[in-house]
Design an enzyme around this catalytic site. Structure first.
Site, PDB file in Angstrom:
ATOM      1  N   HIS A 181       9.317  -3.466   3.618  1.00 35.96           N
ATOM      2  CA  HIS A 181       8.864  -3.711   2.240  1.00 35.96           C
ATOM      3  C   HIS A 181      10.056  -4.103   1.355  1.00 35.96           C
ATOM      4  O   HIS A 181       9.953  -4.984   0.502  1.00 35.96           O
ATOM      5  CB  HIS A 181       8.224  -2.453   1.652  1.00 35.96           C
ATOM      6  CG  HIS A 181       6.939  -2.041   2.308  1.00 35.96           C
ATOM      7  ND1 HIS A 181       6.816  -0.872   3.015  1.00 35.96           N
ATOM      8  CD2 HIS A 181       5.727  -2.631   2.347  1.00 35.96           C
ATOM      9  CE1 HIS A 181       5.581  -0.751   3.465  1.00 35.96           C
ATOM     10  NE2 HIS A 181       4.891  -1.804   3.071  1.00 35.96           N
TER      11      HIS A 181
ATOM     12  N   GLU B 272       5.388 -11.621   7.374  1.00 36.25           N
ATOM     13  CA  GLU B 272       4.821 -12.284   8.554  1.00 36.25           C
ATOM     14  C   GLU B 272       4.253 -11.257   9.530  1.00 36.25           C
ATOM     15  O   GLU B 272       3.502 -11.602  10.424  1.00 36.25           O
ATOM     16  CB  GLU B 272       5.903 -13.115   9.261  1.00 36.25           C
ATOM     17  CG  GLU B 272       6.263 -14.373   8.517  1.00 36.25           C
ATOM     18  CD  GLU B 272       7.310 -15.206   9.248  1.00 36.25           C
ATOM     19  OE1 GLU B 272       7.845 -14.742  10.277  1.00 36.25           O
ATOM     20  OE2 GLU B 272       7.592 -16.311   8.765  1.00 36.25           O
TER      21      GLU B 272
ATOM     22  N   SER C 273       4.183   1.291   8.091  1.00 31.54           N
ATOM     23  CA  SER C 273       3.902   2.608   7.500  1.00 31.54           C
ATOM     24  C   SER C 273       3.247   3.518   8.521  1.00 31.54           C
ATOM     25  O   SER C 273       3.436   4.735   8.506  1.00 31.54           O
ATOM     26  CB  SER C 273       2.973   2.447   6.294  1.00 31.54           C
ATOM     27  OG  SER C 273       3.547   1.563   5.364  1.00 31.54           O
TER      28      SER C 273
ATOM     29  N   MET D 272       0.844  -1.204   0.000  1.00 32.05           N
ATOM     30  CA  MET D 272       0.000   0.000   0.000  1.00 32.05           C
ATOM     31  C   MET D 272       0.878   1.253   0.000  1.00 32.05           C
ATOM     32  O   MET D 272       0.411   2.353   0.306  1.00 32.05           O
ATOM     33  CB  MET D 272      -0.932   0.002   1.216  1.00 32.05           C
ATOM     34  CG  MET D 272      -1.898  -1.185   1.201  1.00 32.05           C
ATOM     35  SD  MET D 272      -3.422  -0.884   2.112  1.00 32.05           S
ATOM     36  CE  MET D 272      -2.788  -0.609   3.747  1.00 32.05           C
ATOM     37  N   GLY D 273       2.146   1.096  -0.317  1.00 34.10           N
ATOM     38  CA  GLY D 273       3.033   2.261  -0.400  1.00 34.10           C
ATOM     39  C   GLY D 273       3.518   2.719   0.963  1.00 34.10           C
ATOM     40  O   GLY D 273       3.469   1.958   1.936  1.00 34.10           O
ATOM     41  N   ALA D 274       4.002   3.966   1.025  1.00 37.17           N
ATOM     42  CA  ALA D 274       4.678   4.478   2.238  1.00 37.17           C
ATOM     43  C   ALA D 274       5.755   3.474   2.642  1.00 37.17           C
ATOM     44  O   ALA D 274       5.810   2.991   3.778  1.00 37.17           O
ATOM     45  CB  ALA D 274       3.686   4.736   3.375  1.00 37.17           C
TER      46      ALA D 274
HETATM   47  P1  AMP Z   1       1.441  -2.847   3.515  1.00 33.93           P
HETATM   48  O1  AMP Z   1       2.003  -1.848   2.562  1.00 33.93           O
HETATM   49  O2  AMP Z   1       1.448  -2.403   4.926  1.00 33.93           O
HETATM   50  O3  AMP Z   1       0.119  -3.391   3.050  1.00 33.93           O
HETATM   51  O4  AMP Z   1       2.454  -4.079   3.490  1.00 33.93           O
HETATM   52  C1  AMP Z   1       2.818  -4.677   2.278  1.00 33.93           C
HETATM   53  C2  AMP Z   1       3.560  -5.950   2.579  1.00 33.93           C
HETATM   54  O5  AMP Z   1       4.715  -5.653   3.374  1.00 33.93           O
HETATM   55  C3  AMP Z   1       2.715  -6.944   3.388  1.00 33.93           C
HETATM   56  O6  AMP Z   1       2.967  -8.252   2.901  1.00 33.93           O
HETATM   57  C4  AMP Z   1       3.253  -6.755   4.781  1.00 33.93           C
HETATM   58  O7  AMP Z   1       3.076  -7.902   5.602  1.00 33.93           O
HETATM   59  C5  AMP Z   1       4.707  -6.485   4.511  1.00 33.93           C
HETATM   60  N1  AMP Z   1       5.344  -5.815   5.646  1.00 33.93           N
HETATM   61  C6  AMP Z   1       4.891  -4.715   6.300  1.00 33.93           C
HETATM   62  N2  AMP Z   1       5.703  -4.405   7.323  1.00 33.93           N
HETATM   63  C7  AMP Z   1       6.704  -5.315   7.319  1.00 33.93           C
HETATM   64  C8  AMP Z   1       7.864  -5.542   8.144  1.00 33.93           C
HETATM   65  N3  AMP Z   1       8.150  -4.757   9.173  1.00 33.93           N
HETATM   66  N4  AMP Z   1       8.663  -6.599   7.849  1.00 33.93           N
HETATM   67  C9  AMP Z   1       8.373  -7.415   6.796  1.00 33.93           C
HETATM   68  N5  AMP Z   1       7.301  -7.242   5.981  1.00 33.93           N
HETATM   69  C10 AMP Z   1       6.479  -6.223   6.239  1.00 33.93           C
END
Ligand code: AMP
Length: 287
Positions: free
Chosen positions: A35, A147, A185, A28-30
């Protein structure tokens, strides 16, 4: 790095890279280092055409949640992805993903009802629907998820298995700040004293795991487990968390509560969701 802002543009590029192993990193960016570790894992699993998506999916936010306030930093995100060697980024508009009359919803029963389920009605159906659509458009061989969102990861695995999508799903360990706080994020909304409190979420997971591991194996210890989890919640409250949605010990496969300490605790997870002010933080560790 190519940037596709529409489904048509994404499809246009497809033939140019057929024959390559397509690795997909939906976000979802940021973007933060967590990521970027997903990008690295896609590469390590043999993907030689890396596609990331940036899409703040409106259907996975409940009306009272932070969709309009979710952090957006497209320029910086694209620079990070380019520096990491990503080949293509898909940045669709909501009206392109959800055309007029869009009426399909994917529900993964059971798993979606545990942990965050009761607190975020409709969230996992929103996630599963958009991820299935992205899979259909991007056609990856490998897709990488963190995870950090363990329930989401298990739901996607279930969906891929049930629908025989033939996509290898890779789960990546949570990347943490030096304080132990899981990178997220939403962390950018934490003010300084909240940051210190936020680190207690990981410290509490570690301490609670230690207590759970000291329980005798096999005996019906549901009350003892409950006591340990309540002590963990009390620690979070003392650290300044105002609302704790859950602190739960669950089986990896079903996300149902563990009611007696198993021989193999590796098949279980300790998961938490709690609020600091208006910010909802989640975290989990293997037990
Ligand atoms: P999001 O942008 O928050 O939807 O996350 C995108 C992907 O990044 C998802 O698969 C999350 O589980 C992963 N993700 C977010 N934070 C972390 C982190 N601290 N360590 C590893 N993967 C992450």
């Amino acid at each position: 790095m190519m940037v596709s802002e529409s489904i048509a543009s994404l499809r246009g590029h497809f033939t140019e890279n057929s024959g390559k192993k397509r690795g997909f990193i939906p976000t979802m960016g940021a973007l933060h280092d967590g990521h970027m570790s997903l990008v690295e894992q896609a590469r390590r699993h043999g993907a030689d055409y890396l596609i990331a998506s940036i899409f703040v999916n409106p259907t996975q936010f409940a009306p009272h949640e932070d969709f309009s306030k979710y952090p957006r930093s497209l320029e910086a995100d694209l620079a990070k992805l380019a520096a990491a060697g990503v080949h293509e980024v898909f940045v669709p508009q909501a009206h392109d993903i959800y055309r007029d009359g869009f009426a399909t919803e994917v529900t993964i029963r059971g798993l979606s009802e545990q942990l965050c389920g009761p607190f975020r009605p409709g969230h996992f159906a929103g996630v599963a629907t958009v991820v299935l659509k992205l899979f259909t458009l991007v056609k990856p061989h490998v897709a990488v998820f963190g995870e950090k969102d363990f329930q989401q990861l298990q739901i996607i695995r279930r969906m891929v298995s049930d629908l025989e999508l033939g996509i290898e799903i890779i789960g990546v360990p949570t990347l943490r700040e030096s304080s132990g706080l899981a990178q997220s994020s939403r962390n950018r909304y934490l003010v300084e004293n909240e940051r210190a409190a936020a680190a207690q979420i990981y410290a509490t997971l570690l301490a609670t795991r230690q207590d759970l591991l000291q329980l005798p194996t096999g005996t019906d210890s549901v009350e003892k487990i409950g006591e340990i989890l309540n002590q963990g919640k009390a620690k979070l409250t003392a650290a300044g968390f105002m609302k704790i949605d859950y602190l739960a010990w669950v089986w990896n496969d079903s996300l149902l509560p563990v009611t007696a300490k198993p021989q193999k605790t590796q098949a279980t997870r300790l998961a938490v969701a709690a609020f600091l002010g208006h910010i909802r933080l989640i975290d989990n560790i293997a037990v």
